[in-house]
Design an enzyme around this catalytic site. Sequence first.
Site, PDB file in Angstrom:
ATOM      1  N   ARG A  62     -25.354  15.303 -29.691  1.00  0.00           N
ATOM      2  CA  ARG A  62     -26.686  16.277 -29.647  1.00  0.00           C
ATOM      3  C   ARG A  62     -27.370  16.272 -28.251  1.00  0.00           C
ATOM      4  NH1 ARG A  62     -29.831  13.222 -34.081  1.00  0.00           N
ATOM      5  NH2 ARG A  62     -31.538  14.979 -33.673  1.00  0.00           N
ATOM      6  N   GLN A  94     -41.791  15.939 -34.023  1.00  0.00           N
ATOM      7  CA  GLN A  94     -40.874  15.013 -34.653  1.00  0.00           C
ATOM      8  C   GLN A  94     -39.386  15.176 -34.011  1.00  0.00           C
ATOM      9  OE1 GLN A  94     -41.259  15.166 -39.292  1.00  0.00           O
ATOM     10  NE2 GLN A  94     -42.323  16.749 -38.448  1.00  0.00           N
ATOM     11  N   ASN A  95     -39.441  16.186 -33.155  1.00  0.00           N
ATOM     12  CA  ASN A  95     -38.033  16.522 -32.504  1.00  0.00           C
ATOM     13  C   ASN A  95     -37.895  15.720 -31.200  1.00  0.00           C
ATOM     14  OD1 ASN A  95     -38.148  18.535 -34.298  1.00  0.00           O
ATOM     15  ND2 ASN A  95     -38.873  20.230 -32.803  1.00  0.00           N
ATOM     16  N   ASP A  97     -35.909  16.735 -29.011  1.00  0.00           N
ATOM     17  CA  ASP A  97     -35.478  17.646 -27.836  1.00  0.00           C
ATOM     18  C   ASP A  97     -36.645  17.820 -26.771  1.00  0.00           C
ATOM     19  OD1 ASP A  97     -35.996  20.250 -30.468  1.00  0.00           O
ATOM     20  OD2 ASP A  97     -36.992  20.042 -28.419  1.00  0.00           O
ATOM     21  N   HIS A 112     -40.960  10.509 -32.824  1.00  0.00           N
ATOM     22  CA  HIS A 112     -39.550   9.996 -33.216  1.00  0.00           C
ATOM     23  C   HIS A 112     -38.597   9.820 -31.872  1.00  0.00           C
ATOM     24  CE1 HIS A 112     -40.085  11.694 -37.331  1.00  0.00           C
ATOM     25  NE2 HIS A 112     -40.737  10.361 -37.406  1.00  0.00           N
ATOM     26  N   CYS A 142     -31.672  -3.748 -15.305  1.00  0.00           N
ATOM     27  CA  CYS A 142     -31.495  -5.017 -15.419  1.00  0.00           C
ATOM     28  C   CYS A 142     -29.816  -5.334 -15.389  1.00  0.00           C
ATOM     29  CB  CYS A 142     -31.881  -5.712 -16.716  1.00  0.00           C
ATOM     30  SG  CYS A 142     -30.856  -5.205 -18.343  1.00  0.00           S
ATOM     31  N   SER A 180     -40.212  20.251 -42.926  1.00  0.00           N
ATOM     32  CA  SER A 180     -39.934  20.328 -44.459  1.00  0.00           C
ATOM     33  C   SER A 180     -40.719  19.407 -45.179  1.00  0.00           C
ATOM     34  CB  SER A 180     -38.374  20.019 -44.741  1.00  0.00           C
ATOM     35  OG  SER A 180     -38.306  18.489 -44.139  1.00  0.00           O
ATOM     36  N   LEU A 205     -40.680  28.775 -42.368  1.00  0.00           N
ATOM     37  CA  LEU A 205     -39.959  29.657 -42.765  1.00  0.00           C
ATOM     38  C   LEU A 205     -40.036  29.893 -44.381  1.00  0.00           C
ATOM     39  CD1 LEU A 205     -37.675  31.618 -41.837  1.00  0.00           C
ATOM     40  CD2 LEU A 205     -35.854  29.678 -42.521  1.00  0.00           C
ATOM     41  N   GLU A 206     -40.334  28.982 -44.946  1.00  0.00           N
ATOM     42  CA  GLU A 206     -40.582  28.903 -46.389  1.00  0.00           C
ATOM     43  C   GLU A 206     -41.563  27.744 -46.959  1.00  0.00           C
ATOM     44  OE1 GLU A 206     -36.325  26.350 -46.256  1.00  0.00           O
ATOM     45  OE2 GLU A 206     -36.243  28.240 -47.264  1.00  0.00           O
TER      46      GLU A 206
END
Length: 236
Positions: A62, A94-95, A97, A112, A142, A180, A205-206
């Site tokens: 990722r 929460q990403n 990236d 996160h 270290c 979500s 989106l929904e």
Amino acid sequence: MAAMTDIRNIVVLTGAGVSAESGIDTFRDAGGLWEQHRVEDVATPEAFERDPELVLRFYDMRREAIQQKHPNAAHEALARLDREWEGGLMIVTQNVDDLHERAGARRVVHMHGTHLNAWCTACDVRSPWTGTLIERPACPDCGERSLRPDVVWFGEMPYRMDEIFAALREADLFVSIGTSGAVYPAAGFVRNANDLGVRTLELNLEPSQGSAWFDESRHGPATQVVPPWVDEILAA
Ligand code: BV8
């Protein structure tokens, strides 16, 4: 509930949906990350204990992929809001990236964690990291070979929760974008906002698992619903 004109402080929560149109897999959508990997196999401290190679390979994959992607119009619109909004603003993502920052946003909190850091569990130092961890490289600070991804795994405490709750207490508006509502404590912020009498808006989106808790929901791809909202709030 504050009218659009008397909104001073804003908290924006973003999830994988804001980066979907940049070509970064979401988690729960068809073909999402969690369809390819079981959460408990790759995103828990127990998984790292059990099979560190599997976990490090998952995050190396990722980390590599994210560096090939670019911010989209939703990231750019939020960066414009950050530049031009004189009131309080916290973009809680929460990403893991860095597309918000690459678009120019500065008032960003990664609750996160982030892909572009390695965290040494021996000396607790976090170092910028764009390479891989599978070969168990030495900590730049270290020298111990105890580096892990600087991300919050399930069962671990999210970062900067005190700052996030403090911003929610000061907020006039809470906006949730591309998430979500499946993962806590982030999924609970809309109810915290309701309890505090903060106006709430969902851009997704929904409908999400938390849609019922929002005063208003606008549905569509982030690149189409976020820029008009930013124009509106900057014009208010
Ligand atoms: C914790 C980093 C103790 C790693 C991640 C209460 C009830 C039930 C369970 C719990 C609870 N409290 C805690 C739990 C346990 C757990 C949890 O919530 N489990 C769930 C599964 C039930 N939570 C934890 O373990 C958390 N830690 O609780 O510690 C604590 C906490 C506070 C106070 C005291 C003690 C830690 C959770 C963090 C785990 N790490 N990520 C990594 O990335 O690998 S979570 C990870 O998954 C993401 O960061 C994100 O949070 C989540 C994915 O969700 P989304 O981003 O929303 O993505 P998703 O694919 O689900 O949805 C995408 C959405 O976008 C969809 O709605 C879709 O419609 C929309 N969309 C798609 N395309 C577009 C779009 N929208 C707009 N435009 C588009 N183009």
